[in-house]
Structure formats: C-alpha cells, structure tokens
Design a protein around this motif. Structure first.
Motif, short mmCIF file in Angstrom:
data_model
loop_
_atom_site.label_atom_id
_atom_site.label_comp_id
_atom_site.label_asym_id
_atom_site.label_seq_id
_atom_site.Cartn_x
_atom_site.Cartn_y
_atom_site.Cartn_z
N GLY A 1 1.02 -1.32 -0.06
CA GLY A 1 0.12 0.20 0.30
C GLY A 1 0.74 1.55 0.07
N VAL A 2 0.26 2.03 -0.77
CA VAL A 2 1.33 3.27 -0.36
C VAL A 2 0.81 4.45 0.35
N LEU A 3 1.49 4.73 0.93
CA LEU A 3 0.71 6.53 1.69
C LEU A 3 0.50 6.93 1.52
N LYS A 4 0.01 8.05 2.11
CA LYS A 4 -1.62 7.42 2.87
C LYS A 4 -2.27 7.13 1.36
N GLY A 5 -2.55 7.39 0.82
CA GLY A 5 -3.93 7.36 0.18
C GLY A 5 -4.28 6.03 -0.10
N ALA A 6 -3.33 5.37 -0.05
CA ALA A 6 -4.07 4.24 -0.03
C ALA A 6 -4.89 3.41 0.87
N VAL B 1 -1.10 -1.08 -4.15
CA VAL B 1 -2.33 -0.77 -4.62
C VAL B 1 -1.93 0.61 -4.37
N GLU B 2 -2.82 0.93 -5.07
CA GLU B 2 -2.79 2.75 -5.37
C GLU B 2 -4.38 3.21 -5.03
N ASP B 3 -4.23 4.27 -4.20
CA ASP B 3 -5.80 5.01 -4.98
C ASP B 3 -5.52 5.63 -6.20
N ILE B 4 -5.39 6.21 -6.59
CA ILE B 4 -5.07 6.59 -8.18
C ILE B 4 -3.93 6.95 -8.72
MN MN Z 1 -0.59 8.77 -2.37
#
Ligand code: MN
Ligand code: PRP
Ligand code: MG
Length: 181
Positions: A42-47, A100-103
């Motif tokens: 996971g890519v902090l913090k967005g994800a 895992v990314e949000d955007i």
């Molecule tokens: Mn991010």
C-alpha cells in the motif's frame, strides 16, 4: 456542526460503487494469484482506504506492507519528484508484489515505484489502482487492475486528500473550487 461533504460540488463515485468494484477486482486477483501468496504494498497515505477494503475482499492469503512516498506538496499538481518517506519492511526478492494505489494521475509516482520495486528482484510487480485519470497521464504505466477512469477534476475522499484533508470521506467527489482557489 459543519459537514465536510458540503465542500464537494458532486459525488463522483459512491461508497457502494467503490465496494462493488473492489469485490470485482478481488475475484480477478484471487484467480491470478491462486498459486502464490502476493505481497500487497500500500502506498501511504492515499491508499489506506483502498488497502483496508480491498484486502478484506480477498479470500486468499496475502502479506501486507506499506511504503510512504510523496510526489505532491500541499499543491494540486504532481511535482514528479518522488521521495521515500517510509520504505518496505519486507525483502521482496522473488516475491509477487501487488502495488495498491488510490489514483494514477500523471503516472509519475507509480512509474517510479514500479521501477524501484522491480530493481529489488521481485518475481513480479503489478499495480492495482482504484482510480485513473487518462487525460492527466504524462508517463505510460501498465496497470493490471483499474477501478474507474475519471475525468481530470480535483477529486478527494476515500483516502484522497487536498492538503491532507478530506481523506475520511466515504465517497469520492469533486472538490469545490472555492476550497483551493
Ligand atoms: Mn499517494
Ligand atoms: C497522490 C496519490 C498517488 C499519487 C498520484 O499521492 O495518492 O499516490 O499522488 O499522482 P501521480 O500519478 O501524478 O504521481 P500524494 O503524493 O498526494 O501523497 P498521499 O498519498 O500521502 O496523499
Ligand atoms: Mg496527496
């Protein structure tokens, strides 16, 4: 009490739509990783929200780790300068890694991260991103699992921030211009 949802001009993706999409992606990931235990990064913090909900959709074993990188300051434009704020705790040599990314906005963060993780000798590195802005892409990134393609508006919520705010919204929406102008 002030409701921060009032700062949105519209809801782009509802909580229900997010969860239905994550369930759909989870079925694909389960099939694709049937013979291995993937390491979800996971890519902090967005994800954070995507990771929390997506991981709970999965019915296979996974390992979970986190990286903190940042390519944005307090502004709304990606700088392209990626800094590692927190590295992995895991040795990923020989591992099947799923970022895992949000955007994906410009694609600069992920193209850098992809190269960085590949250079550590991972067996495979794939990307799952809940959102992608096709019209904002500056570098081509191969994304195995995409939730939604969205227009190039400034979106917040479900992990996505403006100046660290709005990450706690359940839905993803368009931030009203008066907030950042
Ligand atoms: Mn991010
Ligand atoms: C945002 C977002 C992605 C990245 C996408 O993170 O969460 O990680 O930017 O932009 P790009 O495709 O143009 O590189 P940010 O750097 O704002 O950090 P955050 O996740 O802590 O909000
Ligand atoms: Mg951000």
């Amino acid at each position: 009490v002030e409701d921060i949802r009032a700062d949105l001009t519209e809801v782009l993706i509802t909580e229900e739509e997010i969860h239905a999409k994550l369930a759909e992606l989870a079925r694909r990931v389960e099939a694709d990783y049937a013979d291995t235990t993937p390491l979800l990064v996971g890519v902090l913090k967005g994800a954070v929200m995507v990771m929390a909900d997506f991981a709970r959709e999965l019915r296979i074993h996974i390992d979970m780790d986190w990286m903190a990188v940042s390519s944005y300051g307090a502004g709304t434009e990606s700088s392209g300068v990626v800094r590692i704020l927190k590295d992995l705790d895991t040795d990923i040599a020989g591992r099947d890694v799923l970022i895992v990314e949000d955007i994906i906005d410009s694609g600069l963060t992920l193209s850098w991260l992809l190269q960085n993780l590949r250079s550590r000798g991972a067996k495979s590195v794939k990307i799952l991103a809940l959102l992608r802005k096709p019209e904002s892409i500056k570098v081509d990134v191969d994304v195995a699992y995409v939730g939604f393609d969205i227009p190039p508006a400034f979106v917040v919520g479900y992990g996505l921030d403006f100046a660290e705010r709005y990450r706690n919204l359940r839905a993803i929406g368009v931030l009203a211009p008066h907030v950042y102008e």
